[in-house]
Scaffold this active site. Structure first.
Site, PDB file in Angstrom:
ATOM      1  N   HIS A  50       0.834  -1.195   0.000  1.00 44.79           N
ATOM      2  CA  HIS A  50       0.000   0.000   0.000  1.00 44.79           C
ATOM      3  C   HIS A  50       0.873   1.250   0.000  1.00 44.79           C
ATOM      4  CE1 HIS A  50      -3.889  -1.973   0.747  1.00 44.79           C
ATOM      5  NE2 HIS A  50      -3.137  -2.879   1.362  1.00 44.79           N
TER       6      HIS A  50
ATOM      7  N   GLU B  99      -7.309   0.585  -6.218  1.00 50.39           N
ATOM      8  CA  GLU B  99      -6.835  -0.754  -5.877  1.00 50.39           C
ATOM      9  C   GLU B  99      -6.013  -1.365  -7.006  1.00 50.39           C
ATOM     10  OE1 GLU B  99      -8.861  -3.747  -3.685  1.00 50.39           O
ATOM     11  OE2 GLU B  99     -10.605  -2.451  -3.354  1.00 50.39           O
TER      12      GLU B  99
ATOM     13  N   GLY C  14      -6.469  -1.568   2.725  1.00 52.88           N
ATOM     14  CA  GLY C  14      -6.061  -0.169   2.582  1.00 52.88           C
ATOM     15  C   GLY C  14      -6.433   0.665   3.794  1.00 52.88           C
TER      16      GLY C  14
END
Length: 266
Positions: A151, A200, A212
């Site tokens: 992430h 994403e 996330g």
């Protein structure tokens, strides 16, 4: 013509197709998740037996890639296998590519998931920077955290939804991320509440991303911006994230069956 039984589930608008009698494959994911020529979904999965946990899944993004983990997907999967009687207890283990994940079906029908420990090691995220908590990518100051999947977290005062649309794809495919990355844009409302918009990896814009949300809260806590319990407001709804600065991250949110049907493949 092949007839494929399925159920459609959603967790905060992040939607998934669950195959009832077949094994999920890359080819089926691409066809069935297509929103114009298929059923339409962010991902496809199926349940399977394993010796390593109470149950396991095969999971594919809508583009046919296999993510290590999916926070909204695991809540949908947990309720599905519990309601189908594939597991006979409310707290159980699921084998994923990330490792074992532990969901718990709560009395109010929401699902609390032990998402495991976040990863801060650049090589394991992976991200090609020395300090994953503070680096520049595409003109933004960012942090990187893995929740079993990578992430890129960006705290901003600007409109996160607009940034996700205009910048998400470029950051996802930045050379800094050798396995690509999910991208989160966060507006901090206060130390216990944030607004999150996400691009994403393998899906593009979605209404929610559970991993996330976890990664964003972890980064915010590490930066001193957030407390240990945070309400994360996503376009599709709200997740509750808990992290004490070490150990596991816990995510709580809803998951609902939308409909079931038969897909004609051929």
């Amino acid at each position: 013509m092949e007839k494929i039984k399925f159920q459609k589930w959603q967790g905060l608008g992040n939607d998934f197709i669950i195959l009832e009698e077949m094994t999920a494959t890359k080819e089926l994911a691409i066809k069935m998740c297509d929103r114009k020529f298929g059923i339409g979904a962010d991902g496809l999965f199926s349940a399977k037996k394993t010796d390593k946990a109470d149950i396991a899944w095969d999971f594919y993004n809508s583009d046919g890639t296999m993510p290590e983990m999916c926070g909204n997907g695991i809540r949908c999967f947990a309720k599905y296998v519990y309601e189908k009687g594939l597991v006979n207890k409310k707290t159980f283990s699921v084998e994923t590519l990330r490792g074992l994940v532990i969901p718990e079906i709560l009395d109010d029908k929401t699902v609390r998931v032990d998402m495991g420990e976040p990863v801060f090691d650049s090589k394991l995220i992976p991200v090609n920077v020395d300090n994953p908590m503070d680096f520049e990518v595409e003109g933004f100051r960012a942090s990187a955290v893995s929740m079993g999947n990578p992430h890129c977290i960006i705290f901003t005062d600007k409109n996160g939804a607009e940034l996700a649309k205009s910048e998400g794809s470029k950051i996802e495919t930045s050379s800094l991320f050798p396995e690509k990355t999910n991208v989160e844009f966060i507006n901090v409302i206060n130390k216990n509440k944030i607004k999150l918009d996400v691009w994403e990896r393998g899906c593009g814009i979605t209404l929610a991303c559970g991993t996330g949300a976890c990664a964003s809260v972890v980064a915010g806590i590490k930066k001193g911006l957030l407390d240990n319990k945070v309400e994360v407001i996503l376009p599709g709804g709200v997740l509750k994230i808990e992290y004490q600065g070490k150990g596991s991250v816990y995510m709580t949110g809803g998951a609902e069956k939308v409909f079931e049907g038969v897909y004609f493949n051929g």
